[in-house]
Design a protein around this motif. Structure first.
Motif, PDB file in Angstrom:
ATOM      1  N   CYS A 162       0.833  -1.215   0.000  1.00  0.00           N
ATOM      2  CA  CYS A 162       0.000   0.000   0.000  1.00  0.00           C
ATOM      3  C   CYS A 162       0.862   1.258   0.000  1.00  0.00           C
ATOM      4  CB  CYS A 162      -0.942   0.003   1.203  1.00  0.00           C
ATOM      5  SG  CYS A 162      -2.266  -1.215   1.092  1.00  0.00           S
ATOM      6  N   ASN A 163       1.911   1.254   0.803  1.00  0.00           N
ATOM      7  CA  ASN A 163       2.810   2.413   0.823  1.00  0.00           C
ATOM      8  C   ASN A 163       3.396   2.655  -0.563  1.00  0.00           C
ATOM      9  OD1 ASN A 163       2.405   2.896   3.541  1.00  0.00           O
ATOM     10  ND2 ASN A 163       4.308   1.943   4.189  1.00  0.00           N
ATOM     11  N   ASN A 164       3.866   1.597  -1.224  1.00  0.00           N
ATOM     12  CA  ASN A 164       4.428   1.740  -2.567  1.00  0.00           C
ATOM     13  C   ASN A 164       3.375   2.238  -3.550  1.00  0.00           C
ATOM     14  OD1 ASN A 164       6.972   0.932  -1.787  1.00  0.00           O
ATOM     15  ND2 ASN A 164       6.769  -1.141  -2.574  1.00  0.00           N
ATOM     16  N   ALA A 165       2.166   1.686  -3.462  1.00  0.00           N
ATOM     17  CA  ALA A 165       1.094   2.084  -4.380  1.00  0.00           C
ATOM     18  C   ALA A 165       0.790   3.576  -4.249  1.00  0.00           C
ATOM     19  CB  ALA A 165      -0.164   1.267  -4.109  1.00  0.00           C
ATOM     20  N   ILE A 166       0.866   4.081  -3.047  1.00  0.00           N
ATOM     21  CA  ILE A 166       0.560   5.495  -2.800  1.00  0.00           C
ATOM     22  C   ILE A 166       1.761   6.389  -3.114  1.00  0.00           C
ATOM     23  CG2 ILE A 166       0.006   7.157  -0.967  1.00  0.00           C
ATOM     24  CD1 ILE A 166      -1.734   4.810   0.260  1.00  0.00           C
ATOM     25  N   GLN A 167       2.932   6.001  -2.644  1.00  0.00           N
ATOM     26  CA  GLN A 167       4.119   6.832  -2.836  1.00  0.00           C
ATOM     27  C   GLN A 167       4.504   6.989  -4.300  1.00  0.00           C
ATOM     28  OE1 GLN A 167       6.766   4.682  -0.202  1.00  0.00           O
ATOM     29  NE2 GLN A 167       6.631   6.307   1.320  1.00  0.00           N
ATOM     30  N   TYR A 168       4.275   5.950  -5.102  1.00  0.00           N
ATOM     31  CA  TYR A 168       4.709   5.996  -6.494  1.00  0.00           C
ATOM     32  C   TYR A 168       3.581   6.307  -7.482  1.00  0.00           C
ATOM     33  CZ  TYR A 168       8.969   4.230  -4.498  1.00  0.00           C
ATOM     34  OH  TYR A 168      10.097   4.106  -3.737  1.00  0.00           O
ATOM     35  N   ALA A 169       2.421   6.672  -6.974  1.00  0.00           N
ATOM     36  CA  ALA A 169       1.331   7.078  -7.863  1.00  0.00           C
ATOM     37  C   ALA A 169       1.674   8.431  -8.475  1.00  0.00           C
ATOM     38  CB  ALA A 169       0.014   7.167  -7.100  1.00  0.00           C
ATOM     39  N   PRO A 170       1.470   8.570  -9.774  1.00  0.00           N
ATOM     40  CA  PRO A 170       1.723   9.884 -10.376  1.00  0.00           C
ATOM     41  C   PRO A 170       0.702  10.901  -9.869  1.00  0.00           C
ATOM     42  CG  PRO A 170       0.726   8.406 -11.971  1.00  0.00           C
ATOM     43  CD  PRO A 170       0.997   7.590 -10.739  1.00  0.00           C
ATOM     44  N   GLU A 171       1.054  12.138  -9.951  1.00  0.00           N
ATOM     45  CA  GLU A 171       0.182  13.220  -9.469  1.00  0.00           C
ATOM     46  C   GLU A 171      -1.226  13.098 -10.051  1.00  0.00           C
ATOM     47  OE1 GLU A 171      -0.791  15.999  -6.944  1.00  0.00           O
ATOM     48  OE2 GLU A 171       1.270  15.323  -7.071  1.00  0.00           O
ATOM     49  N   SER A 172      -1.327  12.733 -11.315  1.00  0.00           N
ATOM     50  CA  SER A 172      -2.630  12.629 -11.976  1.00  0.00           C
ATOM     51  C   SER A 172      -3.502  11.510 -11.395  1.00  0.00           C
ATOM     52  CB  SER A 172      -2.441  12.398 -13.475  1.00  0.00           C
ATOM     53  OG  SER A 172      -1.747  11.183 -13.693  1.00  0.00           O
ATOM     54  N   ALA A 173      -2.906  10.575 -10.654  1.00  0.00           N
ATOM     55  CA  ALA A 173      -3.669   9.454 -10.093  1.00  0.00           C
ATOM     56  C   ALA A 173      -3.904   9.597  -8.597  1.00  0.00           C
ATOM     57  CB  ALA A 173      -2.936   8.141 -10.369  1.00  0.00           C
ATOM     58  N   ARG A 174      -3.444  10.660  -7.999  1.00  0.00           N
ATOM     59  CA  ARG A 174      -3.552  10.813  -6.540  1.00  0.00           C
ATOM     60  C   ARG A 174      -4.989  10.959  -6.046  1.00  0.00           C
ATOM     61  NH1 ARG A 174       1.734  11.509  -3.755  1.00  0.00           N
ATOM     62  NH2 ARG A 174       3.021  10.614  -5.392  1.00  0.00           N
ATOM     63  N   THR A 175      -5.918  11.231  -6.918  1.00  0.00           N
ATOM     64  CA  THR A 175      -7.320  11.330  -6.507  1.00  0.00           C
ATOM     65  C   THR A 175      -8.043   9.997  -6.663  1.00  0.00           C
ATOM     66  OG1 THR A 175      -7.979  12.035  -8.721  1.00  0.00           O
ATOM     67  CG2 THR A 175      -7.456  13.772  -7.112  1.00  0.00           C
ATOM     68  N   ARG A 176      -7.380   9.002  -7.234  1.00  0.00           N
ATOM     69  CA  ARG A 176      -7.990   7.692  -7.443  1.00  0.00           C
ATOM     70  C   ARG A 176      -7.615   6.760  -6.296  1.00  0.00           C
ATOM     71  NH1 ARG A 176      -6.422   5.901 -13.287  1.00  0.00           N
ATOM     72  NH2 ARG A 176      -8.035   4.342 -12.887  1.00  0.00           N
ATOM     73  N   PRO A 177      -8.560   5.991  -5.770  1.00  0.00           N
ATOM     74  CA  PRO A 177      -8.265   5.132  -4.621  1.00  0.00           C
ATOM     75  C   PRO A 177      -7.441   3.897  -5.013  1.00  0.00           C
ATOM     76  CG  PRO A 177     -10.492   4.755  -5.356  1.00  0.00           C
ATOM     77  CD  PRO A 177      -9.953   5.905  -6.183  1.00  0.00           C
ATOM     78  N   VAL A 178      -6.825   3.315  -4.009  1.00  0.00           N
ATOM     79  CA  VAL A 178      -6.109   2.053  -4.138  1.00  0.00           C
ATOM     80  C   VAL A 178      -7.097   0.953  -3.751  1.00  0.00           C
ATOM     81  CG1 VAL A 178      -4.197   0.673  -3.238  1.00  0.00           C
ATOM     82  CG2 VAL A 178      -3.905   3.139  -3.604  1.00  0.00           C
ATOM     83  N   ALA A 179      -7.223  -0.061  -4.589  1.00  0.00           N
ATOM     84  CA  ALA A 179      -8.169  -1.149  -4.325  1.00  0.00           C
ATOM     85  C   ALA A 179      -7.463  -2.309  -3.637  1.00  0.00           C
ATOM     86  CB  ALA A 179      -8.798  -1.622  -5.635  1.00  0.00           C
ATOM     87  N   LEU A 180      -8.127  -2.853  -2.628  1.00  0.00           N
ATOM     88  CA  LEU A 180      -7.618  -4.031  -1.918  1.00  0.00           C
ATOM     89  C   LEU A 180      -8.621  -5.160  -2.062  1.00  0.00           C
ATOM     90  CD1 LEU A 180      -6.410  -2.346   1.368  1.00  0.00           C
ATOM     91  CD2 LEU A 180      -5.016  -3.127  -0.521  1.00  0.00           C
ATOM     92  N   GLU A 181      -8.101  -6.353  -2.265  1.00  0.00           N
ATOM     93  CA  GLU A 181      -8.948  -7.542  -2.345  1.00  0.00           C
ATOM     94  C   GLU A 181      -8.224  -8.684  -1.658  1.00  0.00           C
ATOM     95  OE1 GLU A 181     -11.629  -9.751  -5.667  1.00  0.00           O
ATOM     96  OE2 GLU A 181      -9.651  -9.095  -6.313  1.00  0.00           O
ATOM     97  N   VAL A 182      -8.931  -9.350  -0.756  1.00  0.00           N
ATOM     98  CA  VAL A 182      -8.392 -10.500  -0.042  1.00  0.00           C
ATOM     99  C   VAL A 182      -9.349 -11.663  -0.276  1.00  0.00           C
ATOM    100  CG1 VAL A 182      -7.617 -11.387   2.184  1.00  0.00           C
ATOM    101  CG2 VAL A 182      -7.467  -8.934   1.707  1.00  0.00           C
ATOM    102  N   ILE A 183      -8.806 -12.762  -0.779  1.00  0.00           N
ATOM    103  CA  ILE A 183      -9.614 -13.938  -1.089  1.00  0.00           C
ATOM    104  C   ILE A 183      -9.050 -15.106  -0.294  1.00  0.00           C
ATOM    105  CG2 ILE A 183     -10.417 -15.489  -2.912  1.00  0.00           C
ATOM    106  CD1 ILE A 183      -9.752 -13.107  -4.875  1.00  0.00           C
TER     107      ILE A 183
END
Length: 121
Positions: free
Chosen positions: A55-76
């Motif tokens: 999650c930290n990587n997904a957020i830290q490396y998101a480009p500025e244009s994607a910072r308003t889009r959420p990170v999706a989590l799925e656990v199966i």
């Protein structure tokens, strides 16, 4: 009825804002779900650490244009396996076959090493 291999796995899906301040709550939500699924301490610890890094990587490396889009989590969770997915909005990368631990003075690079060390694949 013939065995078709179909199953009804326990599934948890949610999104978190692209903001590091929400990672802890997301990790706690997944942890509680895994406790409810009967996962042992070794699995809980490994998933906690790997999920926070992902999650930290997904957020830290998101480009500025994607910072308003959420990170999706799925656990199966099935009786045979546990799958954890983090879907981000980064440019992506080729996952190396073997990740070496970076030098002690390095400020980054431990997250992928940790995830690969803790997860089967």
């Amino acid at each position: 009825m013939p065995d078709t291999g179909a199953s009804r796995p326990a599934t948890l899906r949610f999104v978190l804002p692209c903001d590091l301040s929400h990672v802890r709550q997301a990790s706690q939500t997944v942890h509680q779900f895994l406790v409810e699924q009967g996962c042992g301490e070794d699995i809980l610890t490994a998933c906690d650490l790997a999920l926070v890094e992902a999650c930290n990587n997904a957020i830290q490396y998101a480009p500025e244009s994607a910072r308003t889009r959420p990170v999706a989590l799925e656990v199966i969770r099935t009786p045979e396996q546990l799958e954890v997915r983090v879907t981000d909005h980064t440019a992506g990368f080729e996952w190396p076959e073997k990740i070496e631990l970076p030098a002690p003075e390095s400020e980054s690079g431990r997250g992928l090493f940790l995830i690969q060390s803790l997860m089967d694949s």
